[in-house]
Design a protein around this motif. Sequence first.
Motif, PDB file in Angstrom:
ATOM      1  N   MET A  60       0.839  -1.200   0.000  1.00 35.44           N
ATOM      2  CA  MET A  60       0.000   0.000   0.000  1.00 35.44           C
ATOM      3  C   MET A  60       0.873   1.249   0.000  1.00 35.44           C
ATOM      4  O   MET A  60       1.953   1.248   0.593  1.00 35.44           O
ATOM      5  N   CYS A  61       0.363   2.277  -0.653  1.00 35.45           N
ATOM      6  CA  CYS A  61       1.011   3.588  -0.651  1.00 35.45           C
ATOM      7  C   CYS A  61       0.106   4.564   0.088  1.00 35.45           C
ATOM      8  O   CYS A  61      -1.118   4.487  -0.030  1.00 35.45           O
ATOM      9  N   SER A  62       0.698   5.492   0.808  1.00 32.12           N
ATOM     10  CA  SER A  62      -0.104   6.555   1.413  1.00 32.12           C
ATOM     11  C   SER A  62      -0.588   7.481   0.303  1.00 32.12           C
ATOM     12  O   SER A  62      -0.078   7.448  -0.823  1.00 32.12           O
ATOM     13  N   ALA A  63      -1.572   8.315   0.605  1.00 30.96           N
ATOM     14  CA  ALA A  63      -2.155   9.210  -0.401  1.00 30.96           C
ATOM     15  C   ALA A  63      -1.102  10.126  -1.023  1.00 30.96           C
ATOM     16  O   ALA A  63      -1.147  10.393  -2.224  1.00 30.96           O
ATOM     17  N   ASP A  64      -0.130  10.575  -0.237  1.00 33.26           N
ATOM     18  CA  ASP A  64       0.911  11.458  -0.781  1.00 33.26           C
ATOM     19  C   ASP A  64       2.096  10.681  -1.351  1.00 33.26           C
ATOM     20  O   ASP A  64       3.074  11.259  -1.809  1.00 33.26           O
ATOM     21  N   ARG A  66       4.442   9.138   0.043  1.00 32.98           N
ATOM     22  CA  ARG A  66       5.684   9.292   0.802  1.00 32.98           C
ATOM     23  C   ARG A  66       5.858   8.156   1.811  1.00 32.98           C
ATOM     24  O   ARG A  66       6.824   8.121   2.550  1.00 32.98           O
ATOM     25  N   ASN A  67       4.888   7.237   1.858  1.00 35.38           N
ATOM     26  CA  ASN A  67       4.946   6.067   2.726  1.00 35.38           C
ATOM     27  C   ASN A  67       4.578   4.844   1.897  1.00 35.38           C
ATOM     28  O   ASN A  67       3.593   4.857   1.159  1.00 35.38           O
ATOM     29  N   LEU A  68       5.366   3.805   2.026  1.00 35.90           N
ATOM     30  CA  LEU A  68       5.136   2.538   1.338  1.00 35.90           C
ATOM     31  C   LEU A  68       5.103   1.453   2.403  1.00 35.90           C
ATOM     32  O   LEU A  68       6.040   1.337   3.198  1.00 35.90           O
ATOM     33  N   TYR A  69       4.008   0.676   2.439  1.00 42.71           N
ATOM     34  CA  TYR A  69       3.846  -0.391   3.420  1.00 42.71           C
ATOM     35  C   TYR A  69       3.826  -1.721   2.679  1.00 42.71           C
ATOM     36  O   TYR A  69       3.022  -1.914   1.771  1.00 42.71           O
ATOM     37  N   ILE A  70       4.698  -2.638   3.088  1.00 43.40           N
ATOM     38  CA  ILE A  70       4.718  -3.977   2.499  1.00 43.40           C
ATOM     39  C   ILE A  70       4.480  -4.970   3.628  1.00 43.40           C
ATOM     40  O   ILE A  70       5.202  -4.964   4.625  1.00 43.40           O
ATOM     41  N   SER A  71       3.474  -5.821   3.454  1.00 39.33           N
ATOM     42  CA  SER A  71       3.183  -6.860   4.432  1.00 39.33           C
ATOM     43  C   SER A  71       3.329  -8.212   3.739  1.00 39.33           C
ATOM     44  O   SER A  71       2.644  -8.486   2.755  1.00 39.33           O
ATOM     45  N   VAL A  72       4.237  -9.038   4.253  1.00 45.80           N
ATOM     46  CA  VAL A  72       4.453 -10.379   3.709  1.00 45.80           C
ATOM     47  C   VAL A  72       3.766 -11.352   4.657  1.00 45.80           C
ATOM     48  O   VAL A  72       3.980 -11.308   5.871  1.00 45.80           O
ATOM     49  N   SER A  73       2.933 -12.229   4.111  1.00 44.52           N
ATOM     50  CA  SER A  73       2.118 -13.135   4.924  1.00 44.52           C
ATOM     51  C   SER A  73       2.955 -14.031   5.818  1.00 44.52           C
ATOM     52  O   SER A  73       4.139 -14.274   5.564  1.00 44.52           O
ATOM     53  N   ARG A  74       2.306 -14.520   6.842  1.00 51.25           N
ATOM     54  CA  ARG A  74       2.984 -15.424   7.772  1.00 51.25           C
ATOM     55  C   ARG A  74       3.463 -16.674   7.059  1.00 51.25           C
ATOM     56  O   ARG A  74       2.902 -17.073   6.048  1.00 51.25           O
ATOM     57  N   GLY A  75       4.507 -17.233   7.588  1.00 47.95           N
ATOM     58  CA  GLY A  75       5.038 -18.452   7.007  1.00 47.95           C
ATOM     59  C   GLY A  75       6.231 -18.241   6.108  1.00 47.95           C
ATOM     60  O   GLY A  75       6.879 -19.187   5.715  1.00 47.95           O
TER      61      GLY A  75
END
Length: 187
Positions: A60-64, A66-75
């Motif tokens: 996901m990216c923030s609206a501006d 300037r933030n990038l979120y990466i979530s890798v699933s469990r396992g």
Amino acid sequence: MSAKYRSIIPLTAILLLMHSTASYAGKVTLDIFCSQLAGEWQGNAANPNTVAKKVSTSVMCSADQRNLYISVSRGSRFSNSETWWFRQQEDHILLLYANGVTDDILQQLTLYEQAGSYSFLGKGEINQRPALVQLQFDPVIGDAEPTIKGWQWQQNAHYLDDDSDQYQVIRAISLLKPSAEVAPPTD
């Protein structure tokens, strides 16, 4: 000089210029890369000499942007999922990595782009050893169309207490678009 040779010289100069430009890595900001990576991905994750495990990755990216979120699933590495939070700050990017098992890692990185590939570079510590860290994202191009169908994410380290002059792969994750499910035929 014949006309044949006069036309070869400019063509050679153009080819050399294109090659040198394509091989140059330029520093970029997070907003340049963020929207390209955003989405839901599937693939495999593996450390060297281990069996690959299926993972799903949400970006996901923030609206501006300037933030990038990466979530890798469990396992993928631990029983918990892991989160990578990249934040643009002035001329560098701050990374906060959390997995719920080990201590959170805070690291300063710089983002570079070269010929469609993106690389986060910084100095840190991996396995209690000082290292240059590289998070490399290379596009996976479709066969039928020249569009990006995913990314190959390599997490690399060059240990500063080692005489080697090469990066070692710590882990690789493939980020591929989920296959479209085939709808049942309608009558």
